[in-house]
Design a protein around this motif. Structure first.
Motif, mmCIF file in Angstrom:
data_model
loop_
_atom_site.group_PDB
_atom_site.id
_atom_site.type_symbol
_atom_site.label_atom_id
_atom_site.label_comp_id
_atom_site.label_asym_id
_atom_site.label_seq_id
_atom_site.Cartn_x
_atom_site.Cartn_y
_atom_site.Cartn_z
ATOM 1 N N LYS A 101 -38.482 -47.229 33.792
ATOM 2 C CA LYS A 101 -38.294 -48.278 33.262
ATOM 3 C C LYS A 101 -38.307 -49.587 34.279
ATOM 4 N N ASP A 102 -38.946 -50.689 33.868
ATOM 5 C CA ASP A 102 -38.895 -51.523 35.080
ATOM 6 C C ASP A 102 -39.610 -51.409 36.270
ATOM 7 N N GLN A 103 -40.363 -50.275 36.347
ATOM 8 C CA GLN A 103 -41.175 -49.867 37.563
ATOM 9 C C GLN A 103 -42.464 -50.228 37.742
ATOM 10 N N ASP A 104 -42.841 -51.053 38.797
ATOM 11 C CA ASP A 104 -44.430 -51.678 38.775
ATOM 12 C C ASP A 104 -45.303 -50.657 39.172
ATOM 13 N N ALA A 105 -46.610 -50.953 39.188
ATOM 14 C CA ALA A 105 -47.806 -50.277 39.409
ATOM 15 C C ALA A 105 -47.667 -49.636 40.732
ATOM 16 N N GLN A 106 -47.151 -50.272 41.789
ATOM 17 C CA GLN A 106 -47.202 -49.694 42.907
ATOM 18 C C GLN A 106 -46.207 -48.568 43.123
ATOM 19 N N GLN A 107 -44.992 -48.727 42.575
ATOM 20 C CA GLN A 107 -43.763 -47.797 42.484
ATOM 21 C C GLN A 107 -44.191 -46.686 41.818
ATOM 22 N N PHE A 108 -45.032 -46.913 40.895
ATOM 23 C CA PHE A 108 -45.470 -45.537 39.711
ATOM 24 C C PHE A 108 -46.291 -44.759 40.606
ATOM 25 N N GLN A 109 -47.221 -45.405 41.598
ATOM 26 C CA GLN A 109 -48.262 -44.825 42.157
ATOM 27 C C GLN A 109 -47.545 -43.865 43.284
ATOM 28 N N ARG A 110 -46.637 -44.624 44.003
ATOM 29 C CA ARG A 110 -46.014 -43.617 44.932
ATOM 30 C C ARG A 110 -45.158 -42.762 44.391
ATOM 31 N N LYS A 111 -44.643 -42.905 43.149
ATOM 32 C CA LYS A 111 -43.887 -41.777 42.720
ATOM 33 C C LYS A 111 -44.568 -40.535 42.325
ATOM 34 N N VAL A 112 -45.930 -40.792 41.756
ATOM 35 C CA VAL A 112 -46.954 -39.606 41.262
ATOM 36 C C VAL A 112 -47.416 -39.002 42.575
ATOM 37 N N ARG A 113 -47.682 -39.796 43.558
ATOM 38 C CA ARG A 113 -48.321 -39.411 44.820
ATOM 39 C C ARG A 113 -47.047 -38.492 45.413
ATOM 40 N N ASN A 114 -45.823 -38.682 45.441
ATOM 41 C CA ASN A 114 -44.867 -37.901 45.966
ATOM 42 C C ASN A 114 -44.632 -36.760 44.931
ATOM 43 N N VAL A 115 -44.635 -36.739 43.967
ATOM 44 C CA VAL A 115 -44.604 -35.651 43.020
ATOM 45 C C VAL A 115 -45.860 -34.693 43.413
ATOM 46 N N CYS A 116 -46.983 -35.350 43.574
ATOM 47 C CA CYS A 116 -48.104 -34.490 43.960
ATOM 48 C C CYS A 116 -47.971 -33.750 45.132
ATOM 49 N N GLU A 117 -47.575 -34.336 46.150
ATOM 50 C CA GLU A 117 -47.311 -33.866 47.454
ATOM 51 C C GLU A 117 -46.347 -32.868 47.551
ATOM 52 N N THR A 118 -45.157 -32.929 46.719
ATOM 53 C CA THR A 118 -44.211 -31.969 46.723
ATOM 54 C C THR A 118 -44.235 -30.956 45.757
ATOM 55 N N HIS A 119 -45.014 -31.044 44.731
ATOM 56 C CA HIS A 119 -44.799 -29.872 43.728
ATOM 57 C C HIS A 119 -46.022 -29.253 43.290
ATOM 58 N N LEU A 120 -47.385 -30.037 43.476
ATOM 59 C CA LEU A 120 -48.604 -29.619 42.906
ATOM 60 C C LEU A 120 -49.101 -28.413 43.463
ATOM 61 N N ALA A 121 -49.177 -28.537 44.853
ATOM 62 C CA ALA A 121 -49.783 -27.050 45.771
ATOM 63 C C ALA A 121 -49.032 -25.850 45.323
ATOM 64 N N HIS A 122 -47.717 -25.967 45.135
ATOM 65 C CA HIS A 122 -47.062 -24.721 44.615
ATOM 66 C C HIS A 122 -47.457 -24.190 43.185
ATOM 67 N N LEU A 123 -47.696 -24.991 42.743
ATOM 68 C CA LEU A 123 -48.108 -24.404 41.076
ATOM 69 C C LEU A 123 -49.614 -24.393 41.091
ATOM 70 N N MET A 124 -50.517 -25.257 41.670
ATOM 71 C CA MET A 124 -51.898 -25.176 41.495
ATOM 72 C C MET A 124 -52.777 -24.900 42.700
ATOM 73 N N GLY A 125 -52.238 -24.636 43.914
ATOM 74 C CA GLY A 125 -52.683 -24.559 45.135
ATOM 75 C C GLY A 125 -53.299 -25.678 45.847
ATOM 76 N N LYS A 126 -53.350 -25.527 47.336
ATOM 77 C CA LYS A 126 -53.689 -26.649 47.999
ATOM 78 C C LYS A 126 -54.939 -27.434 47.951
ATOM 79 N N ALA A 127 -55.985 -26.644 47.272
ATOM 80 C CA ALA A 127 -57.322 -27.348 46.906
ATOM 81 C C ALA A 127 -57.175 -28.302 45.715
ATOM 82 N N TYR A 128 -56.572 -27.804 44.654
ATOM 83 C CA TYR A 128 -56.289 -28.704 43.590
ATOM 84 C C TYR A 128 -55.544 -29.785 43.986
ATOM 85 N N GLN A 129 -54.311 -29.534 44.763
ATOM 86 C CA GLN A 129 -53.582 -30.823 45.064
ATOM 87 C C GLN A 129 -54.365 -31.879 46.015
#
Length: 178
Positions: A101-129
């Motif tokens: 709630k009340d998160q601006d677009a840049q904050q949201f982009q930083r959040k999803v980038r962080n999630v991608c950097e910390t969780h995605l490679a473990h689930l899908m591999g480095k190439a997908y990340q």
């Protein structure tokens, strides 16, 4: 879509559908829908701009578009939206889960980038990340690949092929070898 110089302008997980072709649903034949605000990517092309209406799909829009509803749409904005869809697929989680709630677009982009950097490679591999990060956090790459007059060139398609498509293909090949 971009290879024929066309912009979707509303890519989100609801704009990708699968059909049962008689032998059950197949994930290797997705169809894209929702071309209501799409247009040719040529500088002179115009469409009705519906971004200012504020829908639940705004979260998929690039931060620059969310900050300025009158900004001209570019190919890199579709690429950003696709990256969010790929993140949803990789995490098997709706992108709305990460929106606060009340998160601006840049904050949201930083959040999803962080999630991608910390969780995605473990689930899908480095190439997908790498492919997803390239879509959601590599504006300078897309700007440099874009034509100087704002029209897309073969260059942006080539860069997309090398940085996203080939990485996704490599991810699939790595998965099959397991």
């Amino acid at each position: 879509l971009h290879s024929i110089s066309w912009l979707h302008k509303r890519i989100n997980s609801n704009s990708i559908v699968f059909f049962d072709y008689g032998d059950g649903f197949t994930i290797n034949k997705p169809l894209m829908i929702g071309f209501g605000v799409s247009r040719a990517s040529k500088q002179a092309a115009e469409t009705v701009d519906l971004r200012h209406m504020g829908t639940e799909f705004d979260v998929y829009q690039h931060p620059e578009l969310r900050a300025d509803a009158h900004r001209r749409y570019e190919t890199r904005y579709d690429i950003y939206s696709l990256g969010l869809v790929l993140l949803e697929i990789g995490l098997w989680q709706s992108i709305y889960y990460f929106k606060e709630k009340d998160q601006d677009a840049q904050q949201f982009q930083r959040k999803v980038r962080n999630v991608c950097e910390t969780h995605l490679a473990h689930l899908m591999g480095k190439a997908y990340q790498h492919a997803v990060l390239c879509c959601i956090d590599n504006d300078e790459l897309w700007k440099s690949a874009q034509g100087t007059d704002g029209d897309d060139t073969v260059t942006i398609q080539e860069v997309f092929c090398w940085k996203v498509v080939k990485e996704l293909r490599r991810s699939i090949l790595n998965t099959k070898s397991l």
